[in-house]
Scaffold this motif. Structure first.
Motif, PDB file in Angstrom:
ATOM      1  N   UNK A 229     -46.568   0.247  27.838  1.00 12.45           N
ATOM      2  CA  UNK A 229     -46.304   0.170  29.284  1.00 12.45           C
ATOM      3  C   UNK A 229     -45.052  -0.651  29.555  1.00 12.45           C
ATOM      4  N   UNK A 230     -44.906  -1.773  28.858  1.00 12.04           N
ATOM      5  CA  UNK A 230     -43.720  -2.602  29.039  1.00 12.04           C
ATOM      6  C   UNK A 230     -42.467  -1.841  28.602  1.00 12.04           C
ATOM      7  N   UNK A 231     -42.574  -1.114  27.502  1.00 18.65           N
ATOM      8  CA  UNK A 231     -41.438  -0.334  27.034  1.00 18.65           C
ATOM      9  C   UNK A 231     -41.007   0.696  28.057  1.00 18.65           C
ATOM     10  N   UNK A 232     -41.982   1.389  28.673  1.00 14.99           N
ATOM     11  CA  UNK A 232     -41.649   2.403  29.669  1.00 14.99           C
ATOM     12  C   UNK A 232     -40.998   1.781  30.895  1.00 14.99           C
ATOM     13  N   UNK A 233     -41.469   0.589  31.296  1.00 17.57           N
ATOM     14  CA  UNK A 233     -40.864  -0.102  32.439  1.00 17.57           C
ATOM     15  C   UNK A 233     -39.404  -0.448  32.167  1.00 17.57           C
ATOM     16  N   UNK A 234     -39.119  -0.914  30.940  1.00 17.89           N
ATOM     17  CA  UNK A 234     -37.740  -1.263  30.590  1.00 17.89           C
ATOM     18  C   UNK A 234     -36.850  -0.015  30.577  1.00 17.89           C
ATOM     19  N   UNK A 235     -37.381   1.083  30.059  1.00 19.45           N
ATOM     20  CA  UNK A 235     -36.585   2.322  30.021  1.00 19.45           C
ATOM     21  C   UNK A 235     -36.286   2.788  31.436  1.00 19.45           C
ATOM     22  N   UNK A 236     -37.282   2.760  32.314  1.00 16.93           N
ATOM     23  CA  UNK A 236     -37.056   3.188  33.697  1.00 16.93           C
ATOM     24  C   UNK A 236     -36.046   2.293  34.401  1.00 16.93           C
ATOM     25  N   UNK A 237     -36.106   0.974  34.101  1.00 20.20           N
ATOM     26  CA  UNK A 237     -35.136   0.062  34.702  1.00 20.20           C
ATOM     27  C   UNK A 237     -33.720   0.368  34.214  1.00 20.20           C
ATOM     28  N   UNK A 238     -33.601   0.689  32.935  1.00 20.86           N
ATOM     29  CA  UNK A 238     -32.284   1.039  32.393  1.00 20.86           C
ATOM     30  C   UNK A 238     -31.749   2.325  33.019  1.00 20.86           C
ATOM     31  N   UNK A 239     -32.637   3.301  33.197  1.00 20.54           N
ATOM     32  CA  UNK A 239     -32.210   4.548  33.812  1.00 20.54           C
ATOM     33  C   UNK A 239     -31.809   4.330  35.265  1.00 20.54           C
ATOM     34  N   UNK A 240     -32.538   3.434  35.960  1.00 22.39           N
ATOM     35  CA  UNK A 240     -32.165   3.108  37.344  1.00 22.39           C
ATOM     36  C   UNK A 240     -30.785   2.467  37.416  1.00 22.39           C
ATOM     37  N   UNK A 241     -30.448   1.694  36.383  1.00 29.42           N
ATOM     38  CA  UNK A 241     -29.123   1.059  36.339  1.00 29.42           C
ATOM     39  C   UNK A 241     -28.058   2.015  35.806  1.00 29.42           C
ATOM     40  N   UNK A 242     -28.487   3.223  35.476  1.00 28.35           N
ATOM     41  CA  UNK A 242     -27.579   4.277  35.003  1.00 28.35           C
ATOM     42  C   UNK A 242     -26.798   3.856  33.753  1.00 28.35           C
ATOM     43  N   UNK A 243     -27.530   3.298  32.780  1.00 26.06           N
ATOM     44  CA  UNK A 243     -26.873   2.969  31.512  1.00 26.06           C
ATOM     45  C   UNK A 243     -26.325   4.238  30.885  1.00 26.06           C
ATOM     46  N   UNK A 244     -25.236   4.098  30.130  1.00 26.02           N
ATOM     47  CA  UNK A 244     -24.610   5.262  29.507  1.00 26.02           C
ATOM     48  C   UNK A 244     -25.399   5.766  28.299  1.00 26.02           C
ATOM     49  N   UNK A 245     -26.196   4.903  27.704  1.00 30.43           N
ATOM     50  CA  UNK A 245     -26.967   5.283  26.533  1.00 30.43           C
ATOM     51  C   UNK A 245     -27.871   4.147  26.113  1.00 30.43           C
ATOM     52  N   UNK A 246     -28.715   4.398  25.120  1.00 28.57           N
ATOM     53  CA  UNK A 246     -29.671   3.395  24.643  1.00 28.57           C
ATOM     54  C   UNK A 246     -29.612   3.320  23.122  1.00 28.57           C
ATOM     55  N   UNK A 247     -29.654   2.102  22.592  1.00 24.94           N
ATOM     56  CA  UNK A 247     -29.829   1.873  21.159  1.00 24.94           C
ATOM     57  C   UNK A 247     -31.223   1.294  20.961  1.00 24.94           C
ATOM     58  N   UNK A 248     -32.020   1.939  20.130  1.00 26.43           N
ATOM     59  CA  UNK A 248     -33.382   1.480  19.849  1.00 26.43           C
ATOM     60  C   UNK A 248     -33.414   0.833  18.473  1.00 26.43           C
ATOM     61  N   UNK A 249     -33.962  -0.354  18.393  1.00 27.62           N
ATOM     62  CA  UNK A 249     -34.058  -1.052  17.111  1.00 27.62           C
ATOM     63  C   UNK A 249     -35.398  -1.765  17.022  1.00 27.62           C
ATOM     64  N   UNK A 250     -35.832  -2.054  15.793  1.00 27.18           N
ATOM     65  CA  UNK A 250     -37.145  -2.657  15.633  1.00 27.18           C
ATOM     66  C   UNK A 250     -37.189  -3.676  14.515  1.00 27.18           C
ATOM     67  N   UNK A 251     -38.404  -3.888  13.973  1.00 26.31           N
ATOM     68  CA  UNK A 251     -38.574  -4.865  12.906  1.00 26.31           C
ATOM     69  C   UNK A 251     -38.944  -4.207  11.581  1.00 26.31           C
ATOM     70  N   UNK A 252     -39.001  -2.863  11.560  1.00 25.10           N
ATOM     71  CA  UNK A 252     -39.194  -2.120  10.318  1.00 25.10           C
ATOM     72  C   UNK A 252     -38.714  -0.689  10.537  1.00 25.10           C
ATOM     73  N   UNK A 253     -38.295  -0.053   9.438  1.00 22.55           N
ATOM     74  CA  UNK A 253     -37.646   1.248   9.569  1.00 22.55           C
ATOM     75  C   UNK A 253     -38.617   2.423   9.557  1.00 22.55           C
ATOM     76  N   UNK A 254     -39.902   2.165   9.304  1.00 21.11           N
ATOM     77  CA  UNK A 254     -40.859   3.261   9.179  1.00 21.11           C
ATOM     78  C   UNK A 254     -41.855   3.303  10.337  1.00 21.11           C
TER      79      UNK A 254
END
Length: 349
Positions: free
Chosen positions: A116-141
């Protein structure tokens, strides 16, 4: 006695306008605008004069107006669930390094492991009309706990599992493991043990397989890796398993560890047993977490995953997509490097 006059209230100076730049440079507002935006036909001398005038006056272009003109916000979102920033912060430094000269800002949002928190952040980014998104984490799998597959903006994945058809950038874990084991071999070590993390991590198997491959290629005896937790405590426990037997001839003369915390536990446990590092046993870690590696005694040789470079390449890849340049999907592996310190017995870099 007359009272001292009250100081005048402090007020900010109004921003310099494009009209003022044009007047000072002796050109029309339209010409000034074109010169500052790299558009229009004019002599190089005129363009440079206008830009220098704008610089001297302290003119700052209206970013909102520029965004509307170019249909870009010049902002990029960086999503991560790496709460401690162990991997995301050096990666973000590389992203910023790639984008700052292009006038692009980066917004970091921590989604933790909350969909839910992730979706809220994505919607906020889309509202700010970001040009793109980089997704990163703590493991590659593992995927981030948010669906980024159907957005109408480019998405690049770095150090996390990408969606099908997307670009993903990861460190070459097998190549990094090879660097460590081959370095031990160059130093004359022949009984090289491997202590790593949980079997549920893909990187554990990639590094262990590379360790086996190098031993086999050099005609050395193969054994099973010791797998446990990503912790110093597991490093201590592993030393008991490797060095608890009375027959010193069977002891390893080198230990390649799956991360720096395990390696630090191994070194501490060896010292408690009176076994010298690196004279009796060489130790190499993985991650090059400097706060751990440099504080270990002796300082720890470790494989660096080049996360800053990974971030820079992710930023450049995203910019290419934003500019409409086609790019082949799939996972791209970037090389690691070995940072040599005293724990392996070779001369430090």
């Amino acid at each position: 006695m007359p009272s001292a006059p009250e100081p005048a209230p402090v007020s900010a100076k109004p921003p310099v306008t494009l009209r003022e730049v044009a007047a000072a440079a002796g050109v029309s507002v339209a010409t000034a605008s074109k010169a500052l935006n790299g558009q229009g036909r004019m002599t190089a001398e005129t363009r440079e004069r206008i830009r220098e005038t704008a610089r001297l006056l302290g003119f700052r272009p209206n970013s909102l107006a520029q965004s509307l003109l170019r249909k870009r916000s010049f902002t990029v979102g960086l999503l991560t669930n790496d709460t401690y920033g162990r991997f995301s912060l050096p990666l973000m430094a590389g992203v910023s390094d790639a984008l700052v000269d292009k006038g692009v800002s980066v917004f970091l949002c921590n989604v933790e492991d909350d969909q839910r928190l992730g979706q809220l952040h994505v919607e906020a980014m889309l509202d700010k009309r970001v040009d793109g998104i980089i997704a990163t984490g703590k493991r590659i799998d593992r995927h981030l706990p948010v669906d980024l597959s159907n957005l109408r903006i480019p998405v690049v994945y770095a150090f996390t599992q990408p969606d099908p058809g997307a670009i993903g950038l990861v460190s070459d874990d097998a190549g990094g493991a090879r660097l460590a084991v081959e370095h031990f071999l160059r130093l004359g070590r022949r009984r090289i043990a491997h202590v790593s993390g949980p079997a549920s991590f893909a990187v554990v198997h990639a590094r262990a397989q590379a360790w086996r491959d190098v031993l086999k290629e050099n005609g050395l005896a193969e054994s099973e890796p010791l797998l446990g937790a990503w912790s110093e405590a597991w490093g201590h426990e592993a030393v008991e398993k490797l060095f608890g037997k009375a027959d010193r001839e069977g002891w390893p003369d080198a230990v390649f560890c799956g991360n720096d915390q395990i390696a630090r536990g191994v070194i501490d446990a060896l010292r408690e047993r009176g076994i010298s590092v690196p004279d009796d046993v060489g130790v190499i870690g993985f991650d090059n977490w400097e706060i751990v590696a440099e504080a270990t005694r002796p300082p720890l040789t470790s494989v660096d995953m080049n996360l800053s470079t990974l971030g820079r390449e992710a930023g450049l890849a995203l910019l290419s997509l934003v500019d409409g340049q086609p790019a082949a999907p799939g996972i791209r592996k970037l090389p690691c490097r070995l940072v040599v310190r005293q724990s392996c017995g070779g001369p430090p870099e």
